[in-house]
Design an enzyme around this catalytic site. Structure first.
Site, PDB file in Angstrom:
ATOM      1  CB  SER A  13     -47.577  72.401-138.755  1.00  0.00           C
ATOM      2  OG  SER A  13     -48.140  71.369-138.026  1.00  0.00           O
ATOM      3  CG  HIS A  44     -45.626  70.908-133.596  1.00  0.00           C
ATOM      4  ND1 HIS A  44     -45.636  70.178-134.745  1.00  0.00           N
ATOM      5  CD2 HIS A  44     -46.783  71.595-133.581  1.00  0.00           C
ATOM      6  CE1 HIS A  44     -46.755  70.406-135.398  1.00  0.00           C
ATOM      7  NE2 HIS A  44     -47.473  71.260-134.717  1.00  0.00           N
ATOM      8  CG  HIS A  66     -51.250  67.453-133.725  1.00  0.00           C
ATOM      9  ND1 HIS A  66     -49.964  67.871-133.498  1.00  0.00           N
ATOM     10  CD2 HIS A  66     -51.833  68.403-134.497  1.00  0.00           C
ATOM     11  CE1 HIS A  66     -49.768  69.036-134.112  1.00  0.00           C
ATOM     12  NE2 HIS A  66     -50.882  69.381-134.719  1.00  0.00           N
ATOM     13  CE1 TYR A  68     -49.386  64.217-135.807  1.00  0.00           C
ATOM     14  CE2 TYR A  68     -51.326  65.477-136.449  1.00  0.00           C
ATOM     15  CZ  TYR A  68     -49.958  65.399-136.232  1.00  0.00           C
ATOM     16  OH  TYR A  68     -49.186  66.509-136.429  1.00  0.00           O
ATOM     17  CD  GLU A  69     -48.028  64.967-131.593  1.00  0.00           C
ATOM     18  OE1 GLU A  69     -46.859  65.050-131.201  1.00  0.00           O
ATOM     19  OE2 GLU A  69     -48.850  65.890-131.488  1.00  0.00           O
ATOM     20  CG  MET A 194     -54.696  66.106-139.541  1.00  0.00           C
ATOM     21  SD  MET A 194     -53.211  65.133-139.816  1.00  0.00           S
ATOM     22  CE  MET A 194     -53.308  64.851-141.589  1.00  0.00           C
ATOM     23  CB  SER A 195     -54.667  70.942-134.963  1.00  0.00           C
ATOM     24  OG  SER A 195     -54.680  72.060-135.844  1.00  0.00           O
ATOM     25  CG  ASN A 218     -51.538  70.898-148.320  1.00  0.00           C
ATOM     26  OD1 ASN A 218     -51.259  71.206-147.156  1.00  0.00           O
ATOM     27  ND2 ASN A 218     -52.495  70.055-148.637  1.00  0.00           N
TER      28      ASN A 218
HETATM   29  N1  HPA Z   1     -54.961  67.649-144.792  1.00  0.00           N
HETATM   30  C1  HPA Z   1     -55.009  67.561-143.457  1.00  0.00           C
HETATM   31  N2  HPA Z   1     -54.258  68.312-142.655  1.00  0.00           N
HETATM   32  C2  HPA Z   1     -53.432  69.200-143.226  1.00  0.00           C
HETATM   33  C3  HPA Z   1     -53.335  69.337-144.621  1.00  0.00           C
HETATM   34  C4  HPA Z   1     -54.140  68.521-145.443  1.00  0.00           C
HETATM   35  O1  HPA Z   1     -54.122  68.584-146.686  1.00  0.00           O
HETATM   36  N3  HPA Z   1     -52.421  70.326-144.851  1.00  0.00           N
HETATM   37  C5  HPA Z   1     -51.984  70.756-143.640  1.00  0.00           C
HETATM   38  N4  HPA Z   1     -52.597  70.078-142.657  1.00  0.00           N
END
Ligand code: HPA
Length: 257
Positions: A13, A44, A66, A68-69, A194-195, A218
């Protein structure tokens, strides 16, 4: 093609910039590759770019699918099988991740040393073709120690300190709760995302050596009192892209020697 075959790179991402730095490159959209699952996530673009870094042949997947998609574990690893078909045996996986380790800072790059699969699924579930890979693949060096060593050395030469960390994969798409982050820290995770984990499993199964690089976009939920927003993930990716491009450009020639 060089003797060792091309080096595969998957860009996560907001980290797609590297694809535009390849020499003598040609690109195709995933949509034009039969069977390719199309990605919908912002950040993406979805291209396969072939080109050169120095004398190394490189195939970049800019954009990934992903879970989640709504894609199946088989679909999210389609690109890795495609890279294998194109001769890739050395793979660099990049991702955006939340930092759980208290020593990390947003914008930092971390070498993935190992993972914890909390996705509840595995891309190798189902009948196995022994001609493709083993039923029970070893995962004890899933993120090649030798590749990490090279990346750390190259990082140093660029003035980057690259710590190592354990990546926990969660299904998303909701971000974690602060309690989940405390749980992940307690079980040994330094990073959350998540990947990557399905791709690493498929790559090891296919006999590839893997280098995993997380960009801490983050600090994870509950760590600094701020809400998590996807825009922050993309923004940090944007800020760190030059560093990642420089690192990849310097690491890749070292992986073929
Ligand atoms: N959590 C899950 N996936 C993520 C995060 C997060 O804080 N930051 C970037 N991808």
């Amino acid at each position: 093609m060089s003797e060792t075959g091309p080096i595969g790179v998957v860009l996560g991402s907001g980290l797609g910039a590297f694809a535009d730095t390849l020499c003598r490159s040609s690109a195709m959209f995933y949509a034009d590759i039969p069977g390719w699952p199309l990605s919908t996530a912002i950040g993406h673009p979805g291209r396969l770019v072939s080109g050169k870094v120095g004398s190394a042949d490189v195939i970049v997947l800019a954009g990934r699918a992903h879970l989640y998609e709504g894609y199946t574990p088989k679909q999210v690893t389609f690109g890795i099988y495609e890279l294998a078909r194109r001769g890739v045996r050395r793979l660099i996986l990049t991702n955006a991740a939340g930092g759980i380790n208290l020593a990390y800072r947003p914008g930092q790059l971390v070498l993935i040393s190992d993972h914890i699969n909390l996705l509840g699924v595995n891309p190798l579930t189902g009948p196995n073709d022994e001609a493709v890979g083993p039923r029970f693949p070893d995962m004890s060096d899933a993120y090649s120690r030798a590749f990490r060593e090279i990346a750390r050395e190259v990082g140093e030469s660029l003035g980057l300190t690259l710590p190592e960390g354990v990546y926990a994969a969660v299904p998303g798409p909701s971000y974690e709760t602060p309690a989940e982050i405390r749980y992940l820290r307690a079980i040994g995770a330094d990073l959350v995302g998540m990947s990557t984990v399905p791709e690493t499993i498929a790559a090891n199964y296919l006999g590839m050596k893997v280098l995993g690089i997380s960009c801490v976009t983050n600090m994870a939920a509950g760590m600094n009192g701020q809400k998590l927003v996807h825009e922050e993930v993309l923004e940090t990716g944007e800020q760190v892209k030059e560093t990642l491009v420089a690192l990849l450009g310097a690491v890749i020639p070292r992986l073929i020697s």
